[in-house]
Design an enzyme around this catalytic site. Sequence first.
Site, PDB file in Angstrom:
ATOM      1  N   GLU A   1     -28.453  79.208  50.361  1.00 41.38           N
ATOM      2  CA  GLU A   1     -28.077  77.965  50.789  1.00 41.38           C
ATOM      3  C   GLU A   1     -29.403  77.193  50.828  1.00 41.38           C
ATOM      4  O   GLU A   1     -30.446  77.363  51.204  1.00 41.38           O
ATOM      5  CB  GLU A   1     -27.326  77.597  52.159  1.00 41.38           C
ATOM      6  CG  GLU A   1     -26.015  78.456  52.246  1.00 41.38           C
ATOM      7  CD  GLU A   1     -25.247  78.177  53.198  1.00 41.38           C
ATOM      8  OE1 GLU A   1     -24.131  78.139  53.166  1.00 41.38           O
ATOM      9  OE2 GLU A   1     -25.826  77.731  54.207  1.00 41.38           O
TER      10      GLU A   1
ATOM     11  N   CYS B   1     -34.856  71.567  52.823  1.00 43.65           N
ATOM     12  CA  CYS B   1     -34.797  72.862  53.534  1.00 43.65           C
ATOM     13  C   CYS B   1     -34.293  74.151  52.701  1.00 43.65           C
ATOM     14  O   CYS B   1     -33.323  74.093  52.012  1.00 43.65           O
ATOM     15  CB  CYS B   1     -33.757  72.806  54.766  1.00 43.65           C
ATOM     16  SG  CYS B   1     -33.594  74.114  55.800  1.00 43.65           S
TER      17      CYS B   1
ATOM     18  N   CYS C   1     -30.511  87.388  57.912  1.00 43.16           N
ATOM     19  CA  CYS C   1     -31.807  87.697  58.676  1.00 43.16           C
ATOM     20  C   CYS C   1     -31.902  88.922  59.655  1.00 43.16           C
ATOM     21  O   CYS C   1     -30.651  89.126  60.297  1.00 43.16           O
ATOM     22  CB  CYS C   1     -32.136  86.454  59.762  1.00 43.16           C
ATOM     23  SG  CYS C   1     -33.615  86.376  60.361  1.00 43.16           S
TER      24      CYS C   1
ATOM     25  N   CYS D   1     -31.318  86.473  66.608  1.00 47.92           N
ATOM     26  CA  CYS D   1     -31.084  85.480  67.377  1.00 47.92           C
ATOM     27  C   CYS D   1     -29.877  85.107  67.756  1.00 47.92           C
ATOM     28  O   CYS D   1     -28.940  84.892  66.701  1.00 47.92           O
ATOM     29  CB  CYS D   1     -31.878  84.352  66.979  1.00 47.92           C
ATOM     30  SG  CYS D   1     -33.647  84.551  66.644  1.00 47.92           S
TER      31      CYS D   1
ATOM     32  N   CYS E   1     -27.714  81.941  66.160  1.00 46.63           N
ATOM     33  CA  CYS E   1     -28.018  81.380  64.799  1.00 46.63           C
ATOM     34  C   CYS E   1     -26.892  82.332  63.867  1.00 46.63           C
ATOM     35  O   CYS E   1     -27.045  83.613  63.964  1.00 46.63           O
ATOM     36  CB  CYS E   1     -29.628  81.737  64.482  1.00 46.63           C
ATOM     37  SG  CYS E   1     -29.941  81.611  62.684  1.00 46.63           S
TER      38      CYS E   1
ATOM     39  N   GLY F   1     -32.992  82.963  57.041  1.00 45.37           N
ATOM     40  CA  GLY F   1     -33.882  83.780  56.839  1.00 45.37           C
ATOM     41  C   GLY F   1     -35.120  83.709  57.627  1.00 45.37           C
ATOM     42  O   GLY F   1     -35.363  82.419  57.944  1.00 45.37           O
ATOM     43  N   GLU F   2     -36.056  84.876  57.849  1.00 43.75           N
ATOM     44  CA  GLU F   2     -37.509  84.723  58.655  1.00 43.75           C
ATOM     45  C   GLU F   2     -38.476  84.865  57.512  1.00 43.75           C
ATOM     46  O   GLU F   2     -38.624  86.036  57.034  1.00 43.75           O
ATOM     47  CB  GLU F   2     -37.410  86.000  59.605  1.00 43.75           C
ATOM     48  CG  GLU F   2     -38.747  86.236  60.434  1.00 43.75           C
ATOM     49  CD  GLU F   2     -39.469  84.852  60.464  1.00 43.75           C
ATOM     50  OE1 GLU F   2     -39.126  84.253  61.680  1.00 43.75           O
ATOM     51  OE2 GLU F   2     -40.665  84.522  60.306  1.00 43.75           O
TER      52      GLU F   2
ATOM     53  N   SER G   1     -41.382  77.785  59.068  1.00 42.32           N
ATOM     54  CA  SER G   1     -40.730  78.020  60.431  1.00 42.32           C
ATOM     55  C   SER G   1     -40.564  79.449  60.838  1.00 42.32           C
ATOM     56  O   SER G   1     -40.175  80.300  59.866  1.00 42.32           O
ATOM     57  CB  SER G   1     -39.622  77.331  60.640  1.00 42.32           C
ATOM     58  OG  SER G   1     -39.043  77.595  61.971  1.00 42.32           O
TER      59      SER G   1
ATOM     60  N   SER H   1     -40.653  78.878  66.477  1.00 46.54           N
ATOM     61  CA  SER H   1     -39.316  78.894  67.100  1.00 46.54           C
ATOM     62  C   SER H   1     -39.635  79.429  68.587  1.00 46.54           C
ATOM     63  O   SER H   1     -39.790  80.781  68.759  1.00 46.54           O
ATOM     64  CB  SER H   1     -38.381  79.769  66.583  1.00 46.54           C
ATOM     65  OG  SER H   1     -38.084  78.868  65.279  1.00 46.54           O
TER      66      SER H   1
ATOM     67  N   HIS I   1     -38.161  78.434  72.173  1.00 49.82           N
ATOM     68  CA  HIS I   1     -36.645  78.449  72.587  1.00 49.82           C
ATOM     69  C   HIS I   1     -36.567  78.928  74.148  1.00 49.82           C
ATOM     70  O   HIS I   1     -35.444  78.967  74.641  1.00 49.82           O
ATOM     71  CB  HIS I   1     -35.763  79.207  71.832  1.00 49.82           C
ATOM     72  CG  HIS I   1     -35.690  78.803  70.521  1.00 49.82           C
ATOM     73  ND1 HIS I   1     -35.851  77.714  69.862  1.00 49.82           N
ATOM     74  CD2 HIS I   1     -35.444  79.427  69.260  1.00 49.82           C
ATOM     75  CE1 HIS I   1     -35.847  77.526  68.604  1.00 49.82           C
ATOM     76  NE2 HIS I   1     -35.526  78.524  68.038  1.00 49.82           N
TER      77      HIS I   1
ATOM     78  N   ASN J   1     -26.485  73.464  67.538  1.00 46.48           N
ATOM     79  CA  ASN J   1     -25.548  73.199  66.630  1.00 46.48           C
ATOM     80  C   ASN J   1     -24.542  74.293  66.860  1.00 46.48           C
ATOM     81  O   ASN J   1     -24.777  75.518  66.999  1.00 46.48           O
ATOM     82  CB  ASN J   1     -25.792  73.207  65.078  1.00 46.48           C
ATOM     83  CG  ASN J   1     -26.919  71.972  64.821  1.00 46.48           C
ATOM     84  OD1 ASN J   1     -26.483  70.904  65.206  1.00 46.48           O
ATOM     85  ND2 ASN J   1     -27.928  72.064  64.290  1.00 46.48           N
TER      86      ASN J   1
ATOM     87  N   CYS K   1     -29.187  72.958  61.015  1.00 48.40           N
ATOM     88  CA  CYS K   1     -29.733  74.296  61.643  1.00 48.40           C
ATOM     89  C   CYS K   1     -29.013  75.325  62.092  1.00 48.40           C
ATOM     90  O   CYS K   1     -28.244  74.935  62.959  1.00 48.40           O
ATOM     91  CB  CYS K   1     -31.006  73.932  62.556  1.00 48.40           C
ATOM     92  SG  CYS K   1     -32.227  72.683  61.929  1.00 48.40           S
TER      93      CYS K   1
HETATM   94  N1  SAH Z   1     -36.511  82.034  60.797  1.00 46.22           N
HETATM   95  C1  SAH Z   1     -36.956  81.167  61.034  1.00 46.22           C
HETATM   96  C2  SAH Z   1     -36.646  79.869  60.254  1.00 46.22           C
HETATM   97  C3  SAH Z   1     -35.280  79.720  59.929  1.00 46.22           C
HETATM   98  S1  SAH Z   1     -34.372  78.917  61.316  1.00 46.22           S
HETATM   99  C4  SAH Z   1     -37.127  80.616  62.604  1.00 46.22           C
HETATM  100  O1  SAH Z   1     -36.169  81.070  63.278  1.00 46.22           O
HETATM  101  O2  SAH Z   1     -38.155  79.783  62.951  1.00 46.22           O
HETATM  102  C5  SAH Z   1     -35.015  77.311  61.599  1.00 46.22           C
HETATM  103  C6  SAH Z   1     -34.938  76.551  62.734  1.00 46.22           C
HETATM  104  O3  SAH Z   1     -33.574  76.427  63.526  1.00 46.22           O
HETATM  105  C7  SAH Z   1     -35.204  77.776  64.109  1.00 46.22           C
HETATM  106  O4  SAH Z   1     -36.131  76.993  64.878  1.00 46.22           O
HETATM  107  C8  SAH Z   1     -34.183  78.327  64.695  1.00 46.22           C
HETATM  108  O5  SAH Z   1     -34.239  78.563  66.091  1.00 46.22           O
HETATM  109  C9  SAH Z   1     -33.200  77.138  64.608  1.00 46.22           C
HETATM  110  N2  SAH Z   1     -31.787  77.460  64.927  1.00 46.22           N
HETATM  111  C10 SAH Z   1     -31.053  78.665  64.432  1.00 46.22           C
HETATM  112  N3  SAH Z   1     -29.844  78.422  64.964  1.00 46.22           N
HETATM  113  C11 SAH Z   1     -29.610  77.272  65.290  1.00 46.22           C
HETATM  114  C12 SAH Z   1     -28.447  76.552  65.714  1.00 46.22           C
HETATM  115  N4  SAH Z   1     -27.301  77.000  65.887  1.00 46.22           N
HETATM  116  N5  SAH Z   1     -28.654  75.109  66.414  1.00 46.22           N
HETATM  117  C13 SAH Z   1     -29.910  74.720  66.233  1.00 46.22           C
HETATM  118  N6  SAH Z   1     -30.832  75.399  65.633  1.00 46.22           N
HETATM  119  C14 SAH Z   1     -30.939  76.449  65.303  1.00 46.22           C
HETATM  120 FE1  SF4 Z   2     -33.668  84.601  61.946  1.00 49.37          FE
HETATM  121 FE2  SF4 Z   2     -34.589  82.220  62.454  1.00 49.37          FE
HETATM  122 FE3  SF4 Z   2     -31.899  82.515  62.602  1.00 49.37          FE
HETATM  123 FE4  SF4 Z   2     -33.682  83.579  64.475  1.00 49.37          FE
HETATM  124  S1  SF4 Z   2     -33.473  81.641  64.140  1.00 49.37           S
HETATM  125  S2  SF4 Z   2     -31.753  84.747  63.273  1.00 49.37           S
HETATM  126  S3  SF4 Z   2     -35.309  84.241  62.741  1.00 49.37           S
HETATM  127  S4  SF4 Z   2     -33.226  82.577  60.790  1.00 49.37           S
END
Ligand code: SAH
Ligand code: SF4
Length: 406
Positions: free
Chosen positions: A106, A141, A148, A152, A155, A200-201, A232, A256, A258, A332, A375
């Site tokens: 995506e 984006c 990933c 987390c 996510c 992805g990371e 990120s 990130s 959090h 979200n 996100c």
């Molecule tokens: N893996 C990387 C980049 C992708 S995620 C990272 O974690 O930074 C991009 C951003 O979206 C990150 O800050 C992540 O924590 C946030 N994110 C993931 N799931 C989310 C959700 N359900 N609602 C809001 N932000 C979220």
């Molecule tokens: Fe991977 Fe980023 Fe989602 Fe964490 S927030 S699972 S590192 S994509």
Amino acid sequence: MAPRPLPTPDLAPPAHALERLPEEWAALLEAWGEPRFRGGQVFQWIHQRGVCDPAEMTSLPKTLRARLAEELGEELAYPFAVHRRGRAPDRTQKLLLRVAGERDVETVLIPQNDGSADPDVDVADRSEDREVGITSPVTQCISSQIGCAMGCVFCASGVAGLQRHLSAAEIVGQVLLGRELLRQDDEGDRLRNVVLMGMGEPLHNYDAVARALVLMTHPDGLGLSTRRVTLSTSGLIPQIDRLGRDFQGRVQLAISLHATSDERRSAIMPVNRKYPLAELMACLRRYPLPKRRRITLEYTLIAGVNDALEEADALAGLVRGVPVKVNLIPMNPIAESDLGAPDASGVARFRARLMKHGLTATVRRQRGDDIDAACGQLALYGPAGERTPRRRRLPVAGPGGGHGPS
Ligand code: SAH
Ligand code: SF4
């Protein structure tokens, strides 16, 4: 002003025609008995003008066009097909790209022209947009992996686990396609910023991501300024150090965060068990940040988990001495979890508390959530395009059974 070229770090060899840099094209064409400058021309056709078909590379001799088509024909194309294209009322577009292995990747195109400020782009950058007459800058984006491994709990990509890394061609190809579709739309939208915040990371797929960064910021190619490319990461310390070294700190870094205690952060981000907060902060302190630049700290606000005002106080203490701006992201909803965002007043209170400590704090606008493009909602799709059916209740207090970083 033309962007200053990045120093080229040591890169793994290119595995696909779209991944070749000018000097790599030059070496290949020289071996074919062509002058080296032809290499730069081929690169420009692909990455600056968006032309992959050798037949259309009219500045090249016919014999070379024919040889490129014959020897590299299949590779001289996007390494995916557009499988679906969705458009939200706010004009955010989500693209599902079908890559090899029958998986969808995506990418999301987010126009910034609705009058509200883009929290991730500095005011100075927007005035530059006006100077060059760009009516509607777009942020794209992009994804760096399918799924990933970081697990987390809030996510969708993390809940699904890692399916595979994307190649540099699949990563830069998303940007080439995004720019092309905006051109075709002909609505005055121009690609301006790229954020590696999709699936992805990125630092878990370092080699491919590093090559993609060099490609997309190359002045003879897409020519994106490094200030406008944001990576990120959940906090893979050795790779953050390497990124800083390889790119002299010039790629915009977003972390990130959090949570502000190891206990709480490990509960929602298993990666914290390997790279705890004190080490992460030490890593940010030594990051070779250019003058007047700041690291973005992303903080996804989750009701009852990390939204207490004491967390805001602790955050201010944690980052003391590190030049940061905080970007709050109200969580979200995702199908796989019951966790959710605090209400708007809770978000505002948290932000106000950070600002009381002198921190710059913005709230990320929700874009594209009605097409599951916000996100953390970028999930996995099976061969028929349906979302992978995987619902489970996620513990808030425990580590969530995610997959640790490898
Ligand atoms: N893996 C990387 C980049 C992708 S995620 C990272 O974690 O930074 C991009 C951003 O979206 C990150 O800050 C992540 O924590 C946030 N994110 C993931 N799931 C989310 C959700 N359900 N609602 C809001 N932000 C979220
Ligand atoms: Fe991977 Fe980023 Fe989602 Fe964490 S927030 S699972 S590192 S994509």
